[in-house]
Scaffold this active site. Structure first.
Site, PDB file in Angstrom:
ATOM      1  N   GLY A 252     -10.726  -5.422   5.603  1.00  0.00           N
ATOM      2  CA  GLY A 252     -11.535  -4.196   5.658  1.00  0.00           C
ATOM      3  C   GLY A 252     -11.238  -3.434   6.935  1.00  0.00           C
ATOM      4  N   SER A 253     -12.231  -2.672   7.387  1.00  0.00           N
ATOM      5  CA  SER A 253     -11.991  -1.780   8.522  1.00  0.00           C
ATOM      6  C   SER A 253     -11.938  -2.554   9.838  1.00  0.00           C
ATOM      7  CB  SER A 253     -13.105  -0.738   8.613  1.00  0.00           C
ATOM      8  OG  SER A 253     -14.299  -1.375   9.017  1.00  0.00           O
ATOM      9  N   GLU A 274      -7.539  -9.000   8.253  1.00  0.00           N
ATOM     10  CA  GLU A 274      -6.574  -8.013   7.756  1.00  0.00           C
ATOM     11  C   GLU A 274      -7.267  -6.664   7.811  1.00  0.00           C
ATOM     12  OE1 GLU A 274      -3.602  -8.596   7.091  1.00  0.00           O
ATOM     13  OE2 GLU A 274      -3.474 -10.712   6.565  1.00  0.00           O
ATOM     14  N   CYS A 308      -3.935  -0.645   2.482  1.00  0.00           N
ATOM     15  CA  CYS A 308      -3.841  -0.809   3.936  1.00  0.00           C
ATOM     16  C   CYS A 308      -2.393  -0.581   4.377  1.00  0.00           C
ATOM     17  CB  CYS A 308      -4.373  -2.155   4.380  1.00  0.00           C
ATOM     18  SG  CYS A 308      -3.602  -3.514   3.566  1.00  0.00           S
TER      19      CYS A 308
HETATM   20  C1  UN1 Z   1      -4.073  -4.034   0.909  1.00  0.00           C
HETATM   21  O1  UN1 Z   1      -3.958  -2.821   0.799  1.00  0.00           O
HETATM   22  O2  UN1 Z   1      -5.125  -4.537   1.393  1.00  0.00           O
HETATM   23  O3  UN1 Z   1       1.824  -4.573   0.300  1.00  0.00           O
HETATM   24  C2  UN1 Z   1      -3.052  -5.015   0.435  1.00  0.00           C
HETATM   25  C3  UN1 Z   1       1.056  -4.010  -0.494  1.00  0.00           C
HETATM   26  C4  UN1 Z   1       0.269  -4.865  -1.437  1.00  0.00           C
HETATM   27  C5  UN1 Z   1      -0.952  -5.402  -0.779  1.00  0.00           C
HETATM   28  C6  UN1 Z   1      -1.807  -4.394  -0.099  1.00  0.00           C
HETATM   29  N1  UN1 Z   1       1.102  -5.955  -1.877  1.00  0.00           N
HETATM   30  O4  UN1 Z   1       0.949  -2.799  -0.557  1.00  0.00           O
END
Ligand code: UN1
Length: 525
Positions: A252-253, A274, A308
């Protein structure tokens, strides 16, 4: 675009085939362990039309304690199951996911608004991590060391750590849990999941699938679930502060992750974070623009910019700037926005009204700062939370560019020398993913060197998003430092033990220390 009747049928069929009802219990501690407590009613909304898909009764009353106690009891059993046998259970969950891929992929699309290709891709990512986890179950290797003492053997082994708490975000409502959960399970741990309140149905559907396999194989709650409503933080707080949670994994953030990290650290628990990314693509003057253009578009527009790993910043060599921007404006113009179940659509909605407003506020701020909107820049006037994919010029130093706006907003910046571009790329607080498009070997190696990208992921001639599960996934700085999925990320879910065994008849001490007891005194021998 589906007719309203076809849409209703799709929703009904999808929910039924995943054993979801109109109102679903929001706490589960294993096969047949669904709560019947009446908690806060949480409506799951389809962001492409703002209609309710179904509801969930949030975990309440004794649910938390029941889940935690069952997870702990299950751990004491599960940790003694040989790891390859644990892998066999996970492999069966993989079989079940293969059977339900289409329905679960559709549910991901319905609940998040990501296009069906990406919804299915997310379930595939679950299946992929299962394949890896099954193999990993036979490869939980420890090292052996040569002892400095004669007739001593020294080695290390990896033990399960306990109950793993997993808090996930809406944007990958099933894949990110599975990276954690399946690796945690083959390493001998049990898992308590608190999913995003925006995507509770995906979590409940996955729990049903896991329950059926656990039941058939005669296992108790290795996987369990606690759903909490929007704006509620009680359950999340209890997990974070609970010493029974040996590892707290949070996606998350950065703002929330920082608080979680501090609290788990203060009770000496383990944490795996993460958090936000602010990922950049650099395109140098030798790059193949036929590769760079679609990679940038997928990176910035895929999942409506809500990964992310989304490409948020684009550094372009001045020699090719005009050409690349022309190509990108053209490509952005071809992106079909709309119903994410429609196979011709490439971009669905943002997750909710707040996300849309934050995107529009960011574009307004960009204009105030003097950035040019090269294409897009507005909301789309239809039900649901749609916006246009937006490409604009900006300055890397602006606060706006320094923070993560979770939407399809890409900032383009020119550069003259690669060193400057790398410095700009690194000059943000986040450090998740990065890419360089180049045909110059020296540039590629510079980018990947100690002097190059400071991110957890650094790619050449592919985009910033769409990582495979085989590598360790995660980032540096305010991205939190955690690593999930492949490589040796499994070690985060285990405790390491160093063992020294003396099989001789003497007791030599390390470092050559002599500690001779008076031989004459029999009481000391
Ligand atoms: C996420 O956005 O939390 O590499 C994970 C990627 C994906 C996972 C993203 N396999 O864009």
């Amino acid at each position: 675009m589906l007719t309203p009747e076809a849409y209703r049928d799709t929703v009904a069929e999808t929910l039924a085939s995943l054993r979801l009802s109109g109102v679903n219990p929001g706490a589960c501690w294993g096969p047949d362990g669904w709560s019947n407590t009446q908690g806060q009613l949480i409506a799951s909304l389809d962001p492409s039309n703002a209609s309710s898909l179904a509801s969930v009764s949030g975990a309440a009353g004794d649910d938390y304690e029941t889940v935690l106690q069952q997870a702990h009891r299950s751990f004491e059993l599960w940790r003694m199951v040989p790891a390859p046998e644990r892998g066999a259970l996970i492999r069966r969950i993989g079989d079940a996911l293969r059977q339900h891929k289409d329905a679960l992929g559709t549910l991901v699309t319905l609940e998040t608004g990501k296009i069906k290709q990406e919804g299915d891709g997310e379930v595939q990512e679950m299946i992929d991590i299962i394949d890896l986890a099954v193999g990993q179950a036979r490869m939980l290797y420890g090292k052996t060391m040569h002892s400095e003492r004669p007739n001593h053997r020294m080695y290390e082994q990896w033990h399960p750590i306990g109950v793993v708490g997993v808090i996930t975000a809406f944007n990958f409502p099933v894949a990110v849990w599975s990276w954690n959960a399946f690796i945690a399970a083959v390493t001998g741990n049990t898992v308590v999941w608190k999913p995003s309140p925006k995507t509770p149905l995906c979590a409940i559907a996955v729990q049903h699938i896991c329950n059926r396999v656990m039941e058939k194989q005669g296992y108790p709650g290795i996987f369990s679930l606690l759903v909490e409503g929007p704006g509620q933080t009680e359950l999340a707080n209890r997990l974070v502060n609970d010493p029974r949670i040996a590892l707290m994994s949070f996606t998350g953030s950065t703002a929330v992750g920082r608080r979680i990290g501090e609290r788990v650290a203060s009770r000496m628990g383990k944490v795996l974070l993460e958090l936000s990314g602010n990922n950049a693509v650099i395109v140098d003057d030798t790059a193949d623009l036929d590769l760079a253009t679609p990679a940038i578009v997928f990176g910035s527009v895929g999942t409506a910019g809500q990964r992310c790993t989304t490409t948020r910043r684009l550094f372009v060599h001045t020699e090719i700037y005009d050409e690349l921007i022309t190509r990108l404006v053209d490509a952005y113009g071809q992106i079909r926005i709309g119903d994410p179940l429609d196979p011709d659509v490439l971009m669905g909605p943002l997750i909710d009204a707040d996300a849309k407003q934050r995107f529009l506020d960011a574009v307004a701020e960009l204009r105030r700062l003097g950035g040019d909107v090269l294409c897009g820049g507005a909301g789309v006037d239809r039900p649901g939370y749609f916006v246009q994919p937006t490409l604009c010029t900006a300055d890397n130093g602006w606060d706006l560019v320094q923070r993560e706006t979770f939407g399809p907003l890409l900032y383009a910046v020119r550069f003259d020398s690669l060193e400057t571009a790398i410095a700009m790329q690194n000059n943000v607080k986040q450090g998740l993913s990065s890419s360089l498009f180049t045909n110059d070997l020296r540039n590629a190696e510079l980018f990947l060197s100690h002097n190059g990208s400071d991110c957890g992921i650094a790619n050449i001639n592919i985009g910033t998003s769409g990582a495979e599960i085989g590598g360790a996934f995660g980032g540096e700085k305010e991205t939190g430092g955690g690593r999930e999925a492949g490589s040796d990320a499994w070690q985060a879910y285990m405790r390491r033990q160093t063992n020294t065994v003396n099989w001789g008849r003497d007791l030599p001490l390390a470092q050559g220390i002599e500690f001779q007891l008076p031989a004459a005194n029999p009481r000391l021998r």
